[in-house]
Scaffold this motif. Structure first.
Motif, short mmCIF file in Angstrom:
data_model
loop_
_atom_site.label_atom_id
_atom_site.label_comp_id
_atom_site.label_asym_id
_atom_site.label_seq_id
_atom_site.Cartn_x
_atom_site.Cartn_y
_atom_site.Cartn_z
N THR A 188 0.87 -1.18 0.00
CA THR A 188 0.00 0.00 0.00
C THR A 188 0.90 1.23 0.00
OG1 THR A 188 -1.74 -1.14 1.20
CG2 THR A 188 -1.75 1.28 1.30
N SER A 248 -0.85 -0.30 -8.62
CA SER A 248 -0.53 -0.07 -7.22
C SER A 248 -1.73 0.53 -6.50
CB SER A 248 0.68 0.87 -7.08
OG SER A 248 0.40 2.13 -7.67
N GLU A 249 -1.79 0.31 -5.21
CA GLU A 249 -2.86 0.85 -4.38
C GLU A 249 -2.33 2.05 -3.60
OE1 GLU A 249 -5.51 -0.16 -0.40
OE2 GLU A 249 -4.26 -1.73 -1.30
N ALA A 277 -3.42 4.56 -0.87
CA ALA A 277 -4.45 4.80 0.13
C ALA A 277 -4.39 6.20 0.72
CB ALA A 277 -4.33 3.76 1.26
#
Length: 291
Positions: free
Chosen positions: A192, A217-218, A220
């Protein structure tokens, strides 16, 4: 139409109110309001919508504002050019920079410049690359230090590359990658991310490398400064990717090289109309020849 009236309009637009604008211009509010009313009468259009709580530009005001800024810049430039012709450097030096500038020691450069040219009024603004480039185009800034992917171009400004660096992953102590010297882009893609805002030049430096490798990709947590990125990474909320030169100055984080590594260039940009005498002197002081 007078330059002072234009200054008042710009001040109201930038501060969002007549009282704050009067304070900036060191005049009483009634005098500022009177001059703007005179200008509106001459133009035959209202420049501001006034309510009890807000002041907003009208369509006419939106059209007038950039021209007023250009006129004020031209007048200031004329005074500076005359001073330069008799061997003096004076006027304004408005510098912009991203928070991750590393190609120059900006604090030292500005300090040395002020000592050498005490008649120049210096201002510094730290923002994201896109905003800085736009302000150089508009004349609000004379010089800006920015970061971009190597392939990006900035029409409407002069520019020169200062350095090219790689991005490294930064992780908190105890993270599985913390003890490693290097890793792969595919491995960090599983994490993350704490990253800069979507669409920004800072974000694109990483996004382009991931896209080229066929990776997703993440993200957040989106931030606008490297300092807050580092705080969130230290809190264990994700990992980040920053220039190698910047990672070395982030205490409490481990830097991990990545292959293939995303790249970024640091550049300095100035007005396409050519730098002012003060800007030219500053560029020369940091080793840049605008040609």
């Amino acid at each position: 139409m007078e330059l002072q009236q234009m200054r008042y309009v710009v001040a109201v637009a930038e501060t969002g109110g007549f009282t704050r604008a009067a304070g900036r211009c060191h005049v009483v509010q009634s005098a500022l309001s009177h001059q703007i009313a005179r200008l509106e009468k001459e133009l035959g259009a209202r420049l501001f919508e006034r309510t009890s709580r807000t002041v907003r530009l009208t369509a006419a005001g939106e059209a007038f504002l950039p021209v007023a800024r250009q006129a004020l810049e031209a007048a200031e430039r004329a005074r500076a050019e005359v001073a330069a012709a008799i061997g003096e450097v004076r006027g304004r030096l408005a510098v912009g920079a991203i928070s991750t500038v590393s190609a120059v020691d900006l604090a030292r450069a500005l300090g040395d410049f002020r000592t050498r040219y005490p008649q120049v009024q210096i201002r510094l603004l730290m923002e994201m690359t896109e905003s800085l480039v736009e302000k150089v185009r508009d004349g609000a800034l004379d010089v800006a230090f920015i970061g971009m992917v190597p392939s990006a171009r900035n029409p409407g400004v002069g520019e020169k590359e200062l350095t090219r660096t790689e991005l490294v992953a930064v992780v908190p102590p105890g993270h599985p990658l913390a003890g490693r010297e290097w890793t792969t882009l595919a491995r960090v893609a599983r994490e993350t991310f704490v990253d800069f805002t979507a669409g920004s030049a800072a974000r694109r430096q990483r996004d382009d490398a991931f896209r080229a490798a066929g990776l997703d990709s993440e993200v957040a947590f989106e931030v606008t400064t490297v300092e807050f990125l580092a705080k969130l990474v230290r809190a264990g909320l994700g990992i980040g990717m920053v220039p190698e030169t910047i990672a070395a100055g982030l205490p409490g984080l481990h830097a991990v090289r990545v292959r293939p590594a995303p790249e970024r260039t640091e550049r300095v940009v100035w007005s396409a109309r050519g730098p002012s005498p003060a800007a030219l002197a500053f560029l020369s002081a940091v080793g840049v020849d605008p040609g």
